[in-house]
Design a protein around this motif. Structure first.
Motif, PDB file in Angstrom:
ATOM      1  N   ASP A 104      34.561  65.276  66.251  1.00 37.87           N
ATOM      2  CA  ASP A 104      35.227  64.073  65.755  1.00 37.87           C
ATOM      3  C   ASP A 104      36.455  63.783  66.604  1.00 37.87           C
ATOM      4  O   ASP A 104      37.430  64.535  66.585  1.00 37.87           O
ATOM      5  CB  ASP A 104      35.626  64.263  64.287  1.00 37.87           C
ATOM      6  CG  ASP A 104      36.046  62.955  63.634  1.00 37.87           C
ATOM      7  OD1 ASP A 104      36.253  61.961  64.358  1.00 37.87           O
ATOM      8  OD2 ASP A 104      36.176  62.932  62.390  1.00 37.87           O
ATOM      9  N   THR A 106      37.842  60.475  66.549  1.00 37.10           N
ATOM     10  CA  THR A 106      38.173  59.135  66.076  1.00 37.10           C
ATOM     11  C   THR A 106      39.639  58.820  66.347  1.00 37.10           C
ATOM     12  O   THR A 106      40.518  59.660  66.141  1.00 37.10           O
ATOM     13  CB  THR A 106      37.888  59.036  64.573  1.00 37.10           C
ATOM     14  OG1 THR A 106      36.544  59.418  64.318  1.00 37.10           O
ATOM     15  CG2 THR A 106      38.124  57.626  64.068  1.00 37.10           C
ATOM     16  N   GLN A 130      26.341  65.284  65.911  1.00 34.47           N
ATOM     17  CA  GLN A 130      27.164  64.170  65.463  1.00 34.47           C
ATOM     18  C   GLN A 130      28.392  64.029  66.371  1.00 34.47           C
ATOM     19  O   GLN A 130      29.080  65.016  66.646  1.00 34.47           O
ATOM     20  CB  GLN A 130      27.631  64.383  64.017  1.00 34.47           C
ATOM     21  CG  GLN A 130      26.497  64.530  63.021  1.00 34.47           C
ATOM     22  CD  GLN A 130      27.011  64.771  61.620  1.00 34.47           C
ATOM     23  OE1 GLN A 130      27.815  63.991  61.096  1.00 34.47           O
ATOM     24  NE2 GLN A 130      26.569  65.864  60.996  1.00 34.47           N
ATOM     25  N   PHE A 132      31.828  61.339  67.057  1.00 30.37           N
ATOM     26  CA  PHE A 132      32.635  60.213  66.566  1.00 30.37           C
ATOM     27  C   PHE A 132      33.646  59.847  67.650  1.00 30.37           C
ATOM     28  O   PHE A 132      34.523  60.650  67.992  1.00 30.37           O
ATOM     29  CB  PHE A 132      33.366  60.588  65.279  1.00 30.37           C
ATOM     30  CG  PHE A 132      32.457  60.858  64.114  1.00 30.37           C
ATOM     31  CD1 PHE A 132      32.135  59.853  63.219  1.00 30.37           C
ATOM     32  CD2 PHE A 132      31.916  62.117  63.923  1.00 30.37           C
ATOM     33  CE1 PHE A 132      31.297  60.093  62.148  1.00 30.37           C
ATOM     34  CE2 PHE A 132      31.088  62.377  62.849  1.00 30.37           C
ATOM     35  CZ  PHE A 132      30.768  61.364  61.964  1.00 30.37           C
ATOM     36  N   ASP A 159      29.211  57.804  65.732  1.00 28.75           N
ATOM     37  CA  ASP A 159      30.185  57.077  64.914  1.00 28.75           C
ATOM     38  C   ASP A 159      29.678  56.851  63.495  1.00 28.75           C
ATOM     39  O   ASP A 159      29.904  55.789  62.878  1.00 28.75           O
ATOM     40  CB  ASP A 159      30.541  55.732  65.554  1.00 28.75           C
ATOM     41  CG  ASP A 159      31.212  55.908  66.905  1.00 28.75           C
ATOM     42  OD1 ASP A 159      31.854  56.964  67.111  1.00 28.75           O
ATOM     43  OD2 ASP A 159      31.086  55.016  67.760  1.00 28.75           O
ATOM     44  N   GLY A 160      28.956  57.848  62.971  1.00 26.80           N
ATOM     45  CA  GLY A 160      28.472  57.792  61.600  1.00 26.80           C
ATOM     46  C   GLY A 160      27.218  56.983  61.406  1.00 26.80           C
ATOM     47  O   GLY A 160      26.733  56.862  60.264  1.00 26.80           O
TER      48      GLY A 160
END
Length: 431
Positions: A104, A106, A130, A132, A159-160
């Motif tokens: 992640d 973000t 995954q 992000f 990004d989900g």
């Protein structure tokens, strides 16, 4: 004011003590630690974690001021890394994290020119499912999603949002075209523009945070000044300070008042050789440089750690012929002062410090003695009561016996009286 930084917390470094504090759920044990949260601590560098937490699986580092991904090569078992809301500009140093499944990043600062290099840094992370990257400047590129999906075919969501099979196929087909477009677009974007004071950037985040810290510091200082009330000086403390100072001058040749501010024991005696000997019980391990002695014809003073002991001599002495010694076995100070008259007397103690110079302690000792005197001995109270009751019984018994004797005596006396009161028959009648 910074949008993502706490204005109260100062810059924090990752240390072993901090990790132990944050790993209370694992009893502070780092060898088998699998999860730790170090978010919102204004950390500026990743350190120590790779060497002391090799079995870490989940690492939360969001909302800090970290500009670079580093020192994570030894973390082979890391599964989830959260670096959201930081100052990262390039994805790097994650090649050795073989077990990484979720990353992640973000709202960071990965520019378009570093997008290709950042994705290339993830080519060895085949377990990554995954990713992000939303909120980064690189997302402004139109073909950003296609480029990431085509470069990392093992990704399951970006990004989900899940990646479909058709999207993956189209991205792999157009990968070369998108790469060329990305390079052209990166060249067109001017990355060397001057930073605006109001622009959200990695540099400004750190700058804003420092301004917030300075503002918080000033606010606390102003608050402390507003709450501070100047207290008047304590007369007792001021008098003690004045008494502790060295006496330099006595007006009119008067003798200065005696004092014992360091509260040490002392003895003053005369010997047969015509000397006045003062023994001061200075602390054994006190440095001699902290002791100062000043001798006058009628008095002398000894300053011990800035506190004055001033005493009068029984007779006039010669200050220039006096001798000062420090005893090695107990640290006491011995001052030998020859008398001006030179007359010797039989050795005797002239002045001696009281064993207890503290009035509060004296009162406490007297109170304790009075309590001991009035205290009840509960252990022997039954025996004493038994003695008292037995003595009472005996006294009652003897009382009853004596009363019986008196009663019999009275009875016999009454009989005698009755016998005396009887009127004989031969008495003549009254006229």
């Amino acid at each position: 004011m910074s949008l993502f930084c706490s204005p109260v917390k100062k810059m924090t470094r990752i240390t072993v003590d901090l990790i132990r504090k944050k790993s209370e759920h694992n009893d502070g044990i780092l060898e088998n630690l699998e999860e730790i949260s170090l978010h919102q601590l204004n950390i500026q560098r990743i350190e120590v974690l790779g060497s002391c937490c090799k079995h870490l699986k989940i690492l939360y580092l969001q909302n800090n001021l970290i500009p670079k991904i580093e020192n994570l090569r030894k973390m082979k078992e890391l599964v989830y890394l959260n670096l959201a809301l930081n100052n990262v500009k390039l994805i790097e140093d994650l090649q050795s994290c073989e077990s990484l499944e979720k990353l992640d990043l973000t709202i960071n600062f990965i520019p378009i020119k570093n997008l290709e290099k950042s994705i290339d840094g993830l080519q060895n992370n085949h377990r990554l499912k995954q990713l992000f990257l939303s909120g980064n400047p690189c997302c402004e590129f139109k073909g950003y999603r296609k480029f990431v999906v085509g470069s990392l075919p093992w990704l399951e969501s970006l990004d989900g949002k899940k990646i479909s099979k058709s999207e993956r196929i189209l991205a792999s087909q157009d990968l070369l075209t998108i790469k060329s477009e990305l390079r052209k677009f990166a060249g067109q974007v001017d990355q060397k523009t001057e930073e605006d004071d109001d622009k959200f950037s990695a540099e400004n985040r750190v700058k804003w945070h420092q301004e917030d810290l300075e503002e918080e510091r000033r606010r606390k200082e102003e608050q402390e000044k507003a709450m501070f009330i100047k207290q008047p000086p304590d007369p007792l403390k001021e008098a003690r300070k004045q008494m502790s100072k060295k006496v330099e001058y006595t007006p009119g040749g008067k003798l200065p008042a005696q004092r014992n501010m360091p509260r040490v024991k002392f003895e003053i005696k005369e010997d047969e050789n015509g000397n006045v000997i003062a023994t001061i019980h200075a602390p054994k391990y006190l440095d001699t440089s902290l002791i100062e002695v000043d001798i006058h014809p009628k008095w002398f003073q000894c300053i011990i750690k800035g506190k004055n002991l001033l005493l009068h001599t029984p007779e006039d002495v010669h200050p220039d012929k006096s001798k000062i010694q420090r005893l090695l076995h107990n640290g006491h100070l011995k001052i030998t002062m020859p008398k001006a008259s030179g007359k010797g007397v039989k050795s005797k103690i002239i002045n001696k410090a009281a064993t207890n110079t503290n009035p509060r302690k004296k009162a406490r000792d007297l109170d304790l003695k009075e309590r001991d005197r009035l205290a009840v001995d509960y252990k022997n109270i039954i025996k004493e009561n038994n003695k008292k009751t037995s003595s009472i019984d005996e006294s009652l018994h003897t009382g009853f016996l004596s009363l019986g004797r008196n009663y019999s005596a009275l009875a016999s006396a009454g009989d005698k009286e009755e016998e005396i009161d009887e009127i004989p028959d031969d008495l003549p009648d009254l006229m």
